[in-house]
Motif scaffolding. Sequence first.
Motif, short mmCIF file in Angstrom:
data_model
loop_
_atom_site.label_atom_id
_atom_site.label_comp_id
_atom_site.label_asym_id
_atom_site.label_seq_id
_atom_site.Cartn_x
_atom_site.Cartn_y
_atom_site.Cartn_z
N PRO A 145 9.30 14.99 -13.02
CA PRO A 145 9.80 15.95 -12.02
C PRO A 145 11.26 16.29 -12.30
N VAL A 146 11.61 17.55 -12.20
CA VAL A 146 12.98 17.98 -12.44
C VAL A 146 13.37 19.06 -11.42
N ARG A 147 14.64 19.19 -11.27
CA ARG A 147 15.18 20.32 -10.52
C ARG A 147 16.51 20.72 -11.17
N ILE A 148 16.86 22.00 -11.00
CA ILE A 148 18.08 22.51 -11.58
C ILE A 148 19.16 22.52 -10.52
N GLY A 149 20.25 21.81 -10.81
CA GLY A 149 21.35 21.73 -9.86
C GLY A 149 22.21 22.97 -9.88
N SER A 150 23.21 22.99 -9.02
CA SER A 150 24.08 24.16 -8.90
C SER A 150 25.24 24.11 -9.89
N ARG A 151 25.48 22.98 -10.50
CA ARG A 151 26.62 22.87 -11.41
C ARG A 151 26.29 23.42 -12.80
N VAL A 198 0.82 -1.21 0.00
CA VAL A 198 0.00 0.00 0.00
C VAL A 198 0.85 1.26 0.00
N GLN A 199 2.03 1.22 0.67
CA GLN A 199 2.88 2.40 0.80
C GLN A 199 3.39 2.85 -0.58
N PRO A 200 3.10 4.09 -1.08
CA PRO A 200 3.56 4.53 -2.41
C PRO A 200 5.06 4.83 -2.39
N SER A 201 5.75 4.57 -3.57
CA SER A 201 7.18 4.85 -3.67
C SER A 201 7.40 6.33 -4.03
N ALA A 202 8.55 6.94 -3.60
CA ALA A 202 8.88 8.35 -3.88
C ALA A 202 9.22 8.52 -5.37
N PRO A 203 8.74 9.62 -6.07
CA PRO A 203 9.02 9.82 -7.50
C PRO A 203 10.50 10.11 -7.72
N ILE A 204 11.00 9.71 -8.89
CA ILE A 204 12.39 9.95 -9.25
C ILE A 204 12.50 11.34 -9.88
N VAL A 205 13.31 12.20 -9.30
CA VAL A 205 13.50 13.57 -9.77
C VAL A 205 14.76 13.64 -10.63
N THR A 206 14.61 14.19 -11.84
CA THR A 206 15.75 14.35 -12.75
C THR A 206 16.42 15.69 -12.48
N GLU A 207 17.71 15.63 -12.24
CA GLU A 207 18.47 16.86 -11.99
C GLU A 207 19.12 17.35 -13.28
N LEU A 208 18.90 18.63 -13.59
CA LEU A 208 19.46 19.25 -14.78
C LEU A 208 20.54 20.26 -14.38
N ALA A 209 21.62 20.24 -15.10
CA ALA A 209 22.65 21.26 -14.88
C ALA A 209 22.17 22.57 -15.48
N ARG A 210 22.67 23.66 -14.92
CA ARG A 210 22.27 24.97 -15.45
C ARG A 210 22.68 25.13 -16.91
N SER A 211 23.79 24.50 -17.28
CA SER A 211 24.24 24.58 -18.66
C SER A 211 23.33 23.83 -19.62
N GLU A 212 22.46 22.98 -19.08
CA GLU A 212 21.53 22.21 -19.91
C GLU A 212 20.18 22.88 -20.05
N THR A 213 20.04 24.08 -19.47
CA THR A 213 18.80 24.84 -19.57
C THR A 213 19.09 26.21 -20.17
N PHE A 214 18.03 26.88 -20.59
CA PHE A 214 18.18 28.20 -21.21
C PHE A 214 17.00 29.06 -20.77
N THR A 215 17.29 30.27 -20.32
CA THR A 215 16.24 31.21 -19.94
C THR A 215 15.89 32.06 -21.15
N VAL A 216 14.65 31.99 -21.58
CA VAL A 216 14.19 32.69 -22.78
C VAL A 216 14.31 34.20 -22.57
N ARG A 217 14.83 34.89 -23.55
CA ARG A 217 14.99 36.34 -23.45
C ARG A 217 14.76 36.98 -24.81
#
Length: 370
Positions: free
Chosen positions: A364-370, A34-53
């Motif tokens: 699920p994702v989060r942006i790492g510090s690297r 019955v106990q649900p498992s925790a979701p796997i969060v993908t970590e992205l490096a800042r260099s792998e993202t881009f802020t639209v401007r």
Amino acid sequence: MKKKITVALAAIGIVAMGAGGARYLKNDTAAAVVQPSAPIVTELARSETFTVRRTDLRFTVPLAGTLRPVDQTTLKSEVAAKVSEVLAQEGQPVKKGDVLVRLDTEDLTSWLNERVANLESAKAQLALAEKNRSMKLSLQQKGYAAQASVDEVESAYRTSQANVRAMQAQVDLARKALENAVVRAPMDGFVSERAVSPGDKVPVDGKLAVLIDLSRLEIEAPVPTNEIALVAVGQMAAFRVPGLEGREFTGRVERINPTTKSGSRSIPVYIQVENGDKVLRGGMFASGDIVVREIRNVVAVPPEAVRGDQSQRYVLKLDGDRVARQPVEVAKDATATLVAVASGLSEGDTIVSAPSIVLEPGTPVRIGSR
């Protein structure tokens, strides 16, 4: 009998304990399911993202060439004389009118004095011829002089006039030669070459020095024929020079050669550069780009961030802490590093820019510090 009863009770207890343990294990297994498992969060490096401007897109044609002065003059001697003094050294800045070279004037002065003496003699002969002419004309009016004698004195008078004019021209020429013995700078600039030293004898048209003006320079940049149609007079250029790292210079397309350069399939383009601080020098190598078109204030993203095919383009956009597939309309305007987006994104949106990262919508994702 008592011993049998004791054994029976012990057996009953063991059975009861087994049953209780079984119930416990069953309940524990159910809890684990019955106990649900925790979701796997993908970590992205800042260099792998881009802020639209919003930015400006520049479409360019590469340039490479050598800087050379627009105004350059070779000073030559206008008289044959010996060099008496050289006042300018290579690399020395000079102002218009500064004396650079002095030539010996002894022979030139003698020549001038001789011409002046000849002029005075011609003027004396003219005065005598004019007096004879006036006398003959007076006698002719009284009927005492024949026409032939009048014509003779008239001819002598006109010849004397011509001699005076000729002698005056020679005096002017000698005086000009004496003035030319002092060679002055015809413009502000720098002495790039000194061709004579004191004591040298120079002929007429002999080279004395080379003077250049560094305030305006020019780059002759060959442009391939398949790109020359993009270039036009008035377009701006940005370039860099080895040895002056950290600085970017600008210029303007001043002229375009009507023919290809001999032995190549390129057409020379001439870019004029203002050099007020004189930091650029003739002969320096310059490389950069001619801005042939510019689009201002557009939303743009890296081209590798756009996915899908021509029928449906999208980007992976970060929506909170999850990934969403965001449809976009891509404009035709694109450079090597940015592509314009007509709709689907706003300034400040964050997207996944690394094409190797494949994520399903809702991941699920989060942006790492690297």
